[in-house]
Design an enzyme around this catalytic site. Structure first.
Site, short mmCIF file in Angstrom:
data_model
loop_
_atom_site.label_atom_id
_atom_site.label_comp_id
_atom_site.label_asym_id
_atom_site.label_seq_id
_atom_site.Cartn_x
_atom_site.Cartn_y
_atom_site.Cartn_z
N ASP A 113 26.16 22.95 -9.06
CA ASP A 113 24.78 22.80 -8.62
C ASP A 113 24.55 21.62 -7.69
O ASP A 113 23.54 21.57 -6.99
CB ASP A 113 23.86 22.63 -9.83
CG ASP A 113 23.75 23.90 -10.65
OD1 ASP A 113 23.98 24.98 -10.09
OD2 ASP A 113 23.45 23.81 -11.86
N ASP A 138 21.18 18.24 -6.00
CA ASP A 138 20.22 18.79 -6.96
C ASP A 138 19.60 17.62 -7.72
O ASP A 138 18.92 16.80 -7.14
CB ASP A 138 20.91 19.79 -7.88
CG ASP A 138 19.92 20.66 -8.66
OD1 ASP A 138 18.72 20.51 -8.44
OD2 ASP A 138 20.36 21.46 -9.48
N ARG A 181 9.94 13.66 -11.26
CA ARG A 181 10.83 13.92 -12.40
C ARG A 181 11.54 12.66 -12.89
O ARG A 181 12.75 12.54 -12.78
CB ARG A 181 11.86 15.00 -12.06
CG ARG A 181 11.24 16.35 -11.76
CD ARG A 181 12.30 17.42 -11.62
NE ARG A 181 11.71 18.73 -11.36
CZ ARG A 181 12.40 19.86 -11.25
NH1 ARG A 181 13.72 19.84 -11.39
NH2 ARG A 181 11.79 20.99 -11.01
N ASP A 227 20.73 15.77 -15.29
CA ASP A 227 20.13 16.92 -15.98
C ASP A 227 20.70 17.01 -17.38
O ASP A 227 21.92 16.84 -17.58
CB ASP A 227 20.43 18.23 -15.25
CG ASP A 227 19.57 18.42 -14.00
OD1 ASP A 227 18.84 17.48 -13.64
OD2 ASP A 227 19.66 19.50 -13.38
#
Length: 439
Positions: A236, A260, A316, A264
């Site tokens: 990713d 990305d 985020r 995560d």
């Protein structure tokens, strides 16, 4: 009782719905990966804390005690660049940084983690492995002395670096359980290639790395453990991806410009602490929980502490789904859209952070809730306690405050207010550690 009910709910979920989600990047979900996935789910349920407030209270008491013992004047702390004796002003750093013998006693670091990842020991019980070769040109049979060779070994390992190096990963780096990647004493960059993947693993520490300019890679045959070779699909472009993994600690990393996300954590990952990091020049900084249709992430519990969210960030920091997230004593000096967001009823406890809003009047709100109307999200528990809100920043609270627990005197101490944040985060990011000197 709530924790028991939740575990029962998770175990009752249909395998038919679960298995397709588990196959991300795994070209062939063979018996090896099925076993890894089953073991990872068991470890996640074992790591889940039914009363997460206990963990946040313990964390807060440690911060309070360290600040009380640190005798540094406000004038010293306001200097643009600190020059002087070792300054360790948060409890994680105070545990190890001011010791001259840190290079001879590297594994002391494993005793220093706090928060939900507090039981993470990494390679504490293994040998030291020295990476002396920065190449990554053989992902099927990695060369001895490379980082890829180190992270796939069966036994616990404490991985260090013989010298400064730039490692351009030709495919994503698959880290197996019980590993510490310790960049102290060298200037180590994971850059201009693939990122780090922690998939169905447990007990991993990543410390002291520069991770930046990460890009997607096409996949192919990659050795993912000492005795297994598997086909991987396209990566990713995440800097660090935590997938179905538990007991993870990421500390003192500097990260920027990944294709990305920077970090995560998805697919039922839990027992995670992300601390002392410095993050710049990126859009989607941290994502915890990848899907609104994956309620298994209710077991996700993450501590985000003492980090500096700096220049060139957009959103985020983090974005959360489903789980419980303690965001404590971080410095938010830059964002363009929002700082903390989420969907699918996560619990977010924001304590003692500093939020400096951007000039844009449309971006003053710290929080952002997605895919829910106000009559739904007002029931989500998002609480701000002791935050310092500057330049028009405002935090929209919702839900009820957490219930008080009958803790001892120290555990009931509240987090330090946001006015202390510059002190707590002053040494965020990678450190210039040298042997025989405090870091």
């Amino acid at each position: 009782m709530e924790g028991i009910k939740l575990v029962g709910f998770i175990l009752a979920l249909s395998l038919a719905a679960l298995v397709p989600c588990l196959e991300a990047h795994i070209g062939e979900f063979d018996e090896y990966w099925k076993k890894r996935a089953d073991e990872a789910q068991k470890h996640a349920l074992d790591a889940y804390h039914p009363n997460p407030e206990n963990v946040t209270a313990h964390f807060n008491s440690r911060v309070h005690r360290v600040l009380d013992r640190t005798n540094i004047t406000r004038r010293q702390l306001s200097m643009h660049k600190y020059v002087g004796p070792c300054l360790a002003t948060n409890p994680i750093d105070r545990c190890w940084r001011c010791r001259k013998d840190w290079a001879k006693n590297r594994k002391r670091l494993a005793k220093c983690v706090l928060g939900f990842g507090r039981r993470t020991t990494g390679g504490l019980y293994g040998k030291i492995y020295v990476v002396y070769d920065g190449s990554d040109d053989n992902v099927v049979n990695p060369k001895r002395g490379t980082l890829r060779h180190a992270v796939i070994q069966k036994q616990p390992l404490w991985i260090i670096f013989a010298r400064s190096m730039i490692i351009r990963l030709s495919q994503e780096l698959l880290v197996t359980s019980h590993k510490t990647i310790d960049g102290r004493g060298a200037n180590v960059h994971i850059a201009y290639g693939a990122g780090i993947m922690i998939q169905f693993s447990r007990n991993v520490i990543i410390h002291g790395l520069h991770i930046h300019d990460i890009i997607t890679k096409p996949g192919g045959l990659i050795r993912d453990s000492y005795n297994h070779l598997g086909f991987r699909t396209r990566s990713d472009g995440d800097g660090i991806s935590i997938f179905g993994s538990t007991n993870i600690w990421i500390d003192h990393v500097s990260m920027a410009r990944c294709q990305d996300g920077l970090i995560d954590a998805i697919q039922g990952s839990t027992a995670i602490t992300i601390s002392n990091g410095h993050y710049t020049h990126h859009n989607d900084v941290m994502l915890f929980g990848a899907s609104d249709t994956y309620p298994q992430d209710k077991i996700m519990q993450v501590t985000v502490a003492f980090n500096h969210f700096g220049r060139g960030l957009i959103q985020r920091m983090p974005r959360c789904r489903w789980g419980f997230f303690h965001v404590v004593n971080n410095d938010y000096t830059h964002w363009l859209m929002y700082a903390i967001g989420g969907s699918s009823q996560p619990t977010i406890i924001s304590q003692g952070n500093r939020f400096i809003a951007p000039p844009n009047l449309a971006a003053k709100e710290v929080t952002k809730r997605d895919y829910a109307s106000p009559d739904v999200w007002r029931k989500w528990t998002w609480r701000s306690q002791g935050d310092l809100l500057m330049n028009g920043a405002f935090f929209v609270q919702s839900g009820q405050p957490l219930k008080k627990k009958p803790f001892g005197r120290l555990d009931m101490i509240k987090a330090k207010p946001g006015t202390f944040v510059t002190r707590l985060t002053r040494m965020s990011g990678t450190l210039g550690c040298k042997p025989n000197r405090p870091c």
